[in-house]
Scaffold this active site. Sequence first.
Site, PDB file in Angstrom:
ATOM      1  N   MET A  10       0.652  -1.299   0.093  1.00 38.82           N
ATOM      2  CA  MET A  10       0.086   0.379   0.510  1.00 38.82           C
ATOM      3  C   MET A  10       0.694   1.173  -0.243  1.00 38.82           C
ATOM      4  O   MET A  10       1.344   1.415   1.030  1.00 38.82           O
ATOM      5  CB  MET A  10      -1.110   0.081   1.138  1.00 38.82           C
ATOM      6  CG  MET A  10      -1.881  -1.013   1.320  1.00 38.82           C
ATOM      7  SD  MET A  10      -2.938  -0.988   2.898  1.00 38.82           S
ATOM      8  CE  MET A  10      -3.988  -0.225   2.707  1.00 38.82           C
ATOM      9  N   CYS A 105      13.089  -1.068  -9.289  1.00 39.15           N
ATOM     10  CA  CYS A 105      12.393  -1.528  -7.625  1.00 39.15           C
ATOM     11  C   CYS A 105      11.586  -2.291  -7.276  1.00 39.15           C
ATOM     12  O   CYS A 105      11.000  -3.455  -6.766  1.00 39.15           O
ATOM     13  CB  CYS A 105      11.983  -0.182  -7.809  1.00 39.15           C
ATOM     14  SG  CYS A 105      10.859  -0.205  -5.625  1.00 39.15           S
ATOM     15  N   CYS A 201      10.496   8.630  -7.754  1.00 43.45           N
ATOM     16  CA  CYS A 201      10.082   8.680  -5.996  1.00 43.45           C
ATOM     17  C   CYS A 201      10.907   9.360  -5.448  1.00 43.45           C
ATOM     18  O   CYS A 201      10.967  10.202  -3.944  1.00 43.45           O
ATOM     19  CB  CYS A 201       9.782   7.623  -5.114  1.00 43.45           C
ATOM     20  SG  CYS A 201      10.744   6.171  -4.182  1.00 43.45           S
TER      21      CYS A 201
END
Length: 375
Positions: A10, A105, A201
């Site tokens: 999440m 990732c 990110c």
Amino acid sequence: MSKGKIIVAMSGGVDSAVTAGLLMEDGYEVIGVNLRTWEYEAPACDTTKKSCCSPEDIRDARDVGISLKIPFYVIKMEKVFQEKVIDRFIEDYQHGKTPNPCVECNTFVKFGALFEKAKALGIDKIATGHYARIARNGERYAIANGIDVGKNQAYYLYGLSQENLKNVIFPLGEMTKPEVRQIARRMGLPVADKSESQEICFIPENDYRKFLEKKNVEFTPGFFKLKDGRIVGKHKGRENFTIGQRKGLGIAWKNPLYVISIEDDGSVILGEENETYNESFSVIDLNFQGLAPLNEGESLECRVQVRYRHIPIRCKITKMKEGLIVHPLEDVRGVTPGQSAVFYPLDSDYLLLGGIISKGSIQMRVAEPAISVLN
């Protein structure tokens, strides 16, 4: 009757929130986790709220967990993220490549390390909010395109192993983004209308050059050259450029110039539009999904996608001792070392395999002596 426990990654966004909600409705015992991949006091997380590593996103993910009444945990992944994503990102730019950190990732963190954590807890299944599907080709599993063409994320998921593919669920693969938001509103999720991040990110404002500078990366200065060896300018660092780049070169020329190659000595090779097409290129670090591994010398006609949102084109691949040689059968330009290439059957939308683009087919003719046109 419960279908068993499943871990849902999440991020704090609407996609993973709906994923958790749908799996609950389907009878799973959902455990929500957020992957802490970055030190939050770092500038990359202080300067933007639209990042999956930010404290705001962790709070959003926790709020979703509270709304759904599911357990929620934050798992530390800083070490593996540093080694497999950030260090590789920096190293690729230092070697004249253009990295794709989202692929690394997914392969090593979201699926590799997270699956290991799940196994340690006795949980076999994980789920994410990716827009992709799982397909079967005989005994082999493969990623297939999500039906939402604008959100399809199959390109980023070629690194998943057969074991990963057997045990991952993508509830959103058959949905469109508007449908997902509608479901989020029906479920009363607090992130139903949350905007999406369009950034890497750990790169605030997508300014990778500033990130490299803060990491004390020494930029490699050199010359702009044409394919025939003529010097047409100077630059302050090859790390500032990527294949196909046109803007920001600062070179006055009769026709627009594009970056067509970045050399080990710091030279950035430029060419006009008709010089940007690739005759062949090599792909290494292969991962086979829907296709069983090829033997050296075996060939196959299929389709290749050389970057995200590139429409796959027909090609012929030949297995070499190290990787593949790819011969495009249609025009392709801007093939970029460090980016990923994924391969599809001619008539289907599942992944055969994927890998990293190693070296383009551009051969530079060196003029002796090089003719400088510098002022």
